[in-house]
Design a protein around this motif. Structure first.
Motif, PDB file in Angstrom:
ATOM      1  N   UNK A 141      -3.243   8.901  11.152  1.00  0.00           N
ATOM      2  CA  UNK A 141      -1.868   9.154  10.721  1.00  0.00           C
ATOM      3  C   UNK A 141      -1.018   7.884  10.724  1.00  0.00           C
ATOM      4  N   UNK A 142      -1.612   6.767  11.192  1.00  0.00           N
ATOM      5  CA  UNK A 142      -0.855   5.514  11.263  1.00  0.00           C
ATOM      6  C   UNK A 142      -1.250   4.512  10.178  1.00  0.00           C
ATOM      7  N   UNK A 143      -2.256   4.825   9.363  1.00  0.00           N
ATOM      8  CA  UNK A 143      -2.816   3.836   8.451  1.00  0.00           C
ATOM      9  C   UNK A 143      -2.652   4.270   7.000  1.00  0.00           C
ATOM     10  N   UNK A 144      -2.086   3.375   6.182  1.00  0.00           N
ATOM     11  CA  UNK A 144      -1.962   3.657   4.750  1.00  0.00           C
ATOM     12  C   UNK A 144      -2.460   2.467   3.937  1.00  0.00           C
ATOM     13  N   UNK A 145      -2.846   2.764   2.711  1.00  0.00           N
ATOM     14  CA  UNK A 145      -3.315   1.781   1.742  1.00  0.00           C
ATOM     15  C   UNK A 145      -2.309   1.753   0.598  1.00  0.00           C
ATOM     16  N   UNK A 146      -2.018   0.569   0.087  1.00  0.00           N
ATOM     17  CA  UNK A 146      -1.072   0.476  -1.028  1.00  0.00           C
ATOM     18  C   UNK A 146      -1.619  -0.444  -2.110  1.00  0.00           C
ATOM     19  N   UNK A 147      -1.249  -0.138  -3.352  1.00  0.00           N
ATOM     20  CA  UNK A 147      -1.584  -0.976  -4.503  1.00  0.00           C
ATOM     21  C   UNK A 147      -0.296  -1.377  -5.194  1.00  0.00           C
ATOM     22  N   UNK A 148      -0.342  -2.514  -5.900  1.00  0.00           N
ATOM     23  CA  UNK A 148       0.894  -3.036  -6.487  1.00  0.00           C
ATOM     24  C   UNK A 148       0.637  -3.734  -7.817  1.00  0.00           C
ATOM     25  N   UNK A 149       1.702  -3.840  -8.606  1.00  0.00           N
ATOM     26  CA  UNK A 149       1.644  -4.618  -9.837  1.00  0.00           C
ATOM     27  C   UNK A 149       1.409  -6.103  -9.551  1.00  0.00           C
ATOM     28  N   UNK A 153      -4.045  -5.291  -2.893  1.00  0.00           N
ATOM     29  CA  UNK A 153      -4.222  -4.094  -2.069  1.00  0.00           C
ATOM     30  C   UNK A 153      -3.855  -4.491  -0.647  1.00  0.00           C
ATOM     31  N   UNK A 154      -3.092  -3.632   0.027  1.00  0.00           N
ATOM     32  CA  UNK A 154      -2.709  -3.934   1.408  1.00  0.00           C
ATOM     33  C   UNK A 154      -3.001  -2.737   2.308  1.00  0.00           C
ATOM     34  N   UNK A 155      -3.456  -3.045   3.507  1.00  0.00           N
ATOM     35  CA  UNK A 155      -3.688  -2.050   4.547  1.00  0.00           C
ATOM     36  C   UNK A 155      -2.595  -2.196   5.591  1.00  0.00           C
ATOM     37  N   UNK A 156      -1.986  -1.057   5.942  1.00  0.00           N
ATOM     38  CA  UNK A 156      -0.838  -1.076   6.844  1.00  0.00           C
ATOM     39  C   UNK A 156      -1.049  -0.167   8.041  1.00  0.00           C
ATOM     40  N   UNK A 161       5.310  -4.106  11.082  1.00  0.00           N
ATOM     41  CA  UNK A 161       6.142  -4.493   9.941  1.00  0.00           C
ATOM     42  C   UNK A 161       5.413  -5.398   8.954  1.00  0.00           C
ATOM     43  N   UNK A 162       4.207  -5.840   9.296  1.00  0.00           N
ATOM     44  CA  UNK A 162       3.429  -6.681   8.385  1.00  0.00           C
ATOM     45  C   UNK A 162       2.080  -6.020   8.147  1.00  0.00           C
ATOM     46  N   UNK A 163       1.457  -6.264   6.995  1.00  0.00           N
ATOM     47  CA  UNK A 163       0.169  -5.616   6.701  1.00  0.00           C
ATOM     48  C   UNK A 163      -0.944  -6.121   7.603  1.00  0.00           C
ATOM     49  N   UNK A 164      -1.906  -5.243   7.880  1.00  0.00           N
ATOM     50  CA  UNK A 164      -3.064  -5.620   8.675  1.00  0.00           C
ATOM     51  C   UNK A 164      -4.034  -6.463   7.863  1.00  0.00           C
ATOM     52  N   UNK A 165      -4.012  -6.264   6.546  1.00  0.00           N
ATOM     53  CA  UNK A 165      -5.058  -6.841   5.693  1.00  0.00           C
ATOM     54  C   UNK A 165      -4.569  -6.840   4.253  1.00  0.00           C
ATOM     55  N   UNK A 166      -4.856  -7.904   3.528  1.00  0.00           N
ATOM     56  CA  UNK A 166      -4.469  -8.017   2.122  1.00  0.00           C
ATOM     57  C   UNK A 166      -5.618  -8.599   1.331  1.00  0.00           C
ATOM     58  N   UNK A 167      -5.858  -8.050   0.151  1.00  0.00           N
ATOM     59  CA  UNK A 167      -6.837  -8.637  -0.766  1.00  0.00           C
ATOM     60  C   UNK A 167      -6.263  -8.566  -2.168  1.00  0.00           C
ATOM     61  N   UNK A 168      -6.406  -9.658  -2.922  1.00  0.00           N
ATOM     62  CA  UNK A 168      -5.967  -9.664  -4.309  1.00  0.00           C
ATOM     63  C   UNK A 168      -7.042  -9.100  -5.203  1.00  0.00           C
ATOM     64  N   UNK A 169      -6.629  -8.495  -6.307  1.00  0.00           N
ATOM     65  CA  UNK A 169      -7.601  -7.928  -7.235  1.00  0.00           C
ATOM     66  C   UNK A 169      -8.551  -8.994  -7.760  1.00  0.00           C
ATOM     67  N   UNK A 170      -8.053 -10.229  -7.907  1.00  0.00           N
ATOM     68  CA  UNK A 170      -8.904 -11.281  -8.426  1.00  0.00           C
ATOM     69  C   UNK A 170      -9.998 -11.666  -7.436  1.00  0.00           C
ATOM     70  N   UNK A 171      -9.829 -11.329  -6.152  1.00  0.00           N
ATOM     71  CA  UNK A 171     -10.883 -11.580  -5.175  1.00  0.00           C
ATOM     72  C   UNK A 171     -12.106 -10.707  -5.454  1.00  0.00           C
TER      73      UNK A 171
END
Length: 207
Positions: A141-149, A153-156, A161-171
């Protein structure tokens, strides 16, 4: 004089249209009216509750059986996506995103203590462009995934207040990509896609 069609496919099309015309119409078992612009996201919650978001800047919680709005939050931006924790049977905490860089968390339990003019939202900000999709973790209940223009992709953890993990689509794809959607495959794997016209899968590094 009207000419006959010389295209043999027209006969098949006419036959299909005739079959569709004879097919029984499916009547909705209920209609929920309240949004004033396009509905952009839905999340079914247990106990006959449905959460919706809209381009009209609002998030609504519905009693499906009674076809009434239980609660509503009006934001100041177009909203594209909405989700609630999969571990809860009530839509008490709602995450949504849209035409802004932040993810908003609406805790309805706290809002009930406030007036419509003093309601505040928790904000998760790290994306550099609009948020296109949000998916709560299957079991946490504490973890969400987000996608953006912005192509990331970020894991929260919603307690931070800051993401746990970030990866760019180009990766994953080798090229820049606006991301439109993301989902959990299981508790440690995700999939996402966007303007690159491909679907990418990835296993999150537990370290």
């Amino acid at each position: 004089k009207k000419r006959g069609s010389s295209n043999p496919a027209d006969g098949s099309l006419a036959s299909l249209e005739a079959k569709l015309a004879e097919a029984p119409a499916l009547d909705p078992i209920g209609t929920l009216s309240g949004h004033t612009q396009a509905v952009s996201g839905l999340k079914w919650v247990a106990d006959e509750q449905l959460v919706s978001c809209s381009w009209d800047h609002s998030v609504k919680v519905w009693d499906v059986e009674m076809e009434t709005v239980l609660d509503s939050f009006t934001h100041n931006k177009v909203i594209y996506c909405v989700d609630t924790p999969n571990t809860n049977t009530h839509a008490n905490v709602i995450a949504f995103g849209g035409a802004e860089k932040g993810i908003r968390l609406w805790d309805r339990r706290e809002s009930q203590k406030q007036t419509a003019f003093t309601r505040t939202l928790q904000s998760l900000e790290s994306h550099t462009r609009w948020v296109s999709d949000i998916q709560w973790h299957p079991t946490s209940e504490h973890t969400i995934l987000s996608a953006s223009f912005d192509g990331s992709i970020k894991l929260w953890d919603v307690r931070a207040t800051i993401p746990l993990w970030t990866v760019g689509a180009d990766d994953a794809t080798g090229e820049e990509d606006k991301l439109f959607c993301c989902t959990w495959i299981d508790e440690t794997s995700i999939a996402f896609g966007g303007t690159a016209r491909t679907l990418s899968t990835m296993r999150l590094d537990p370290r």
